[in-house]
Design a protein around this motif. Sequence first.
Motif, PDB file in Angstrom:
ATOM      1  N   MET A 138      31.545  72.772 -56.752  1.00 42.31           N
ATOM      2  CA  MET A 138      30.857  72.202 -57.916  1.00 42.31           C
ATOM      3  C   MET A 138      29.959  73.244 -58.577  1.00 42.31           C
ATOM      4  O   MET A 138      29.933  73.373 -59.798  1.00 42.31           O
ATOM      5  CB  MET A 138      30.025  70.981 -57.502  1.00 42.31           C
ATOM      6  CG  MET A 138      30.839  69.760 -57.158  1.00 42.31           C
ATOM      7  SD  MET A 138      31.627  69.079 -58.602  1.00 42.31           S
ATOM      8  CE  MET A 138      30.222  68.374 -59.414  1.00 42.31           C
ATOM      9  N   LEU A 139      29.199  73.979 -57.757  1.00 42.80           N
ATOM     10  CA  LEU A 139      28.321  75.007 -58.312  1.00 42.80           C
ATOM     11  C   LEU A 139      29.125  76.098 -59.019  1.00 42.80           C
ATOM     12  O   LEU A 139      28.723  76.590 -60.073  1.00 42.80           O
ATOM     13  CB  LEU A 139      27.455  75.607 -57.207  1.00 42.80           C
ATOM     14  CG  LEU A 139      26.363  74.698 -56.653  1.00 42.80           C
ATOM     15  CD1 LEU A 139      25.678  75.359 -55.463  1.00 42.80           C
ATOM     16  CD2 LEU A 139      25.348  74.358 -57.718  1.00 42.80           C
ATOM     17  N   GLU A 140      30.259  76.469 -58.441  1.00 46.36           N
ATOM     18  CA  GLU A 140      31.104  77.492 -59.053  1.00 46.36           C
ATOM     19  C   GLU A 140      31.636  77.022 -60.411  1.00 46.36           C
ATOM     20  O   GLU A 140      31.626  77.774 -61.390  1.00 46.36           O
ATOM     21  CB  GLU A 140      32.273  77.802 -58.111  1.00 46.36           C
ATOM     22  CG  GLU A 140      33.150  78.939 -58.577  1.00 46.36           C
ATOM     23  CD  GLU A 140      34.250  79.222 -57.575  1.00 46.36           C
ATOM     24  OE1 GLU A 140      35.381  79.475 -58.036  1.00 46.36           O
ATOM     25  OE2 GLU A 140      33.976  79.183 -56.368  1.00 46.36           O
ATOM     26  N   VAL A 141      32.073  75.794 -60.495  1.00 48.08           N
ATOM     27  CA  VAL A 141      32.577  75.247 -61.757  1.00 48.08           C
ATOM     28  C   VAL A 141      31.464  75.200 -62.791  1.00 48.08           C
ATOM     29  O   VAL A 141      31.657  75.566 -63.957  1.00 48.08           O
ATOM     30  CB  VAL A 141      33.180  73.833 -61.523  1.00 48.08           C
ATOM     31  CG1 VAL A 141      33.449  73.138 -62.841  1.00 48.08           C
ATOM     32  CG2 VAL A 141      34.448  73.941 -60.710  1.00 48.08           C
ATOM     33  N   LEU A 142      30.281  74.753 -62.385  1.00 46.77           N
ATOM     34  CA  LEU A 142      29.152  74.710 -63.319  1.00 46.77           C
ATOM     35  C   LEU A 142      28.781  76.102 -63.818  1.00 46.77           C
ATOM     36  O   LEU A 142      28.483  76.296 -65.000  1.00 46.77           O
ATOM     37  CB  LEU A 142      27.950  74.043 -62.652  1.00 46.77           C
ATOM     38  CG  LEU A 142      28.050  72.528 -62.466  1.00 46.77           C
ATOM     39  CD1 LEU A 142      26.872  72.032 -61.637  1.00 46.77           C
ATOM     40  CD2 LEU A 142      28.085  71.825 -63.792  1.00 46.77           C
ATOM     41  N   GLN A 143      28.807  77.071 -62.913  1.00 48.51           N
ATOM     42  CA  GLN A 143      28.463  78.447 -63.295  1.00 48.51           C
ATOM     43  C   GLN A 143      29.519  78.991 -64.261  1.00 48.51           C
ATOM     44  O   GLN A 143      29.190  79.659 -65.247  1.00 48.51           O
ATOM     45  CB  GLN A 143      28.368  79.314 -62.039  1.00 48.51           C
ATOM     46  CG  GLN A 143      27.699  80.635 -62.271  1.00 48.51           C
ATOM     47  CD  GLN A 143      27.473  81.366 -60.959  1.00 48.51           C
ATOM     48  OE1 GLN A 143      28.151  81.120 -59.978  1.00 48.51           O
ATOM     49  NE2 GLN A 143      26.515  82.268 -60.961  1.00 48.51           N
ATOM     50  N   ARG A 144      30.785  78.693 -63.988  1.00 50.96           N
ATOM     51  CA  ARG A 144      31.860  79.163 -64.849  1.00 50.96           C
ATOM     52  C   ARG A 144      31.725  78.558 -66.251  1.00 50.96           C
ATOM     53  O   ARG A 144      31.871  79.266 -67.252  1.00 50.96           O
ATOM     54  CB  ARG A 144      33.211  78.761 -64.228  1.00 50.96           C
ATOM     55  CG  ARG A 144      34.330  79.642 -64.686  1.00 50.96           C
ATOM     56  CD  ARG A 144      35.663  79.349 -64.005  1.00 50.96           C
ATOM     57  NE  ARG A 144      35.566  79.037 -62.613  1.00 50.96           N
ATOM     58  CZ  ARG A 144      36.187  78.002 -62.021  1.00 50.96           C
ATOM     59  NH1 ARG A 144      36.936  77.184 -62.737  1.00 50.96           N
ATOM     60  NH2 ARG A 144      36.063  77.779 -60.730  1.00 50.96           N
ATOM     61  N   THR A 145      31.422  77.279 -66.336  1.00 49.14           N
ATOM     62  CA  THR A 145      31.273  76.657 -67.659  1.00 49.14           C
ATOM     63  C   THR A 145      30.059  77.229 -68.391  1.00 49.14           C
ATOM     64  O   THR A 145      30.098  77.398 -69.613  1.00 49.14           O
ATOM     65  CB  THR A 145      31.136  75.126 -67.540  1.00 49.14           C
ATOM     66  OG1 THR A 145      30.042  74.818 -66.684  1.00 49.14           O
ATOM     67  CG2 THR A 145      32.403  74.490 -67.013  1.00 49.14           C
ATOM     68  N   ALA A 146      29.004  77.546 -67.652  1.00 45.68           N
ATOM     69  CA  ALA A 146      27.817  78.130 -68.284  1.00 45.68           C
ATOM     70  C   ALA A 146      28.145  79.509 -68.852  1.00 45.68           C
ATOM     71  O   ALA A 146      27.744  79.847 -69.983  1.00 45.68           O
ATOM     72  CB  ALA A 146      26.671  78.215 -67.288  1.00 45.68           C
ATOM     73  N   THR A 147      28.883  80.333 -68.098  1.00 46.15           N
ATOM     74  CA  THR A 147      29.239  81.668 -68.606  1.00 46.15           C
ATOM     75  C   THR A 147      30.193  81.551 -69.799  1.00 46.15           C
ATOM     76  O   THR A 147      30.101  82.329 -70.750  1.00 46.15           O
ATOM     77  CB  THR A 147      29.886  82.517 -67.502  1.00 46.15           C
ATOM     78  OG1 THR A 147      31.005  81.821 -66.944  1.00 46.15           O
ATOM     79  CG2 THR A 147      28.880  82.845 -66.408  1.00 46.15           C
ATOM     80  N   LYS A 149      30.232  79.139 -72.001  1.00 43.22           N
ATOM     81  CA  LYS A 149      29.399  78.754 -73.146  1.00 43.22           C
ATOM     82  C   LYS A 149      28.657  79.958 -73.708  1.00 43.22           C
ATOM     83  O   LYS A 149      28.563  80.137 -74.925  1.00 43.22           O
ATOM     84  CB  LYS A 149      28.396  77.670 -72.732  1.00 43.22           C
ATOM     85  CG  LYS A 149      28.985  76.298 -72.609  1.00 43.22           C
ATOM     86  CD  LYS A 149      27.922  75.284 -72.250  1.00 43.22           C
ATOM     87  CE  LYS A 149      28.504  73.902 -72.076  1.00 43.22           C
ATOM     88  NZ  LYS A 149      27.492  72.920 -71.676  1.00 43.22           N
TER      89      LYS A 149
END
Length: 188
Positions: A138-147, A149
Amino acid sequence: MGERKVLNKYYPPDFDPSKLPRVRRPKNQQMKTYLGIQIFRFYFKCTKCSAEITIKTDPQNSDYVVESGATRNFEPWRAEDEEANKEKRKRESEEMGDAMKSLENRTLDSKREMDILAAIDEMKSLKSRHATVSVDAMLEVLQRTATEKEKKIEEEDEALIKSIFQGPKEIVRRISDEVFDDDGDLTH
């Protein structure tokens, strides 16, 4: 007023304390039972007003009964249990002589059980799906979406900058000072 505070009281010479009418019997004198289970009666005093409160156990309903000195608070689960018991008794009385009603009730019960089992299976499947997702993923997916953006915002900024500074060049012609009159009017 002062006579209440006297420490020594007068006892006449012919006073015999054994002649006082006292009834000394234990408070739990009667021993009651319900199906072999002893019913206890508890006496205690209120901590605020020192009034005596009497409570008796009720093994028939797995509860207690306030006999005197207190009132019982409302307990919603008691009302629900009583309604469920009434419904059960009503249903049993209906089924007593009517075989068709008994069959209808059994089919409704089986349908209700099937619905409950389906809901439980659905909850289990949801839980198993959620169990496969780990916190790290979950953290990896959130980090990927943040980068992603951030990259998108940077690309939009770059496109805006390019459109401003490297857009189609408009030709601006300067008018020379020789073309103007003394009044500042344009002459041809």
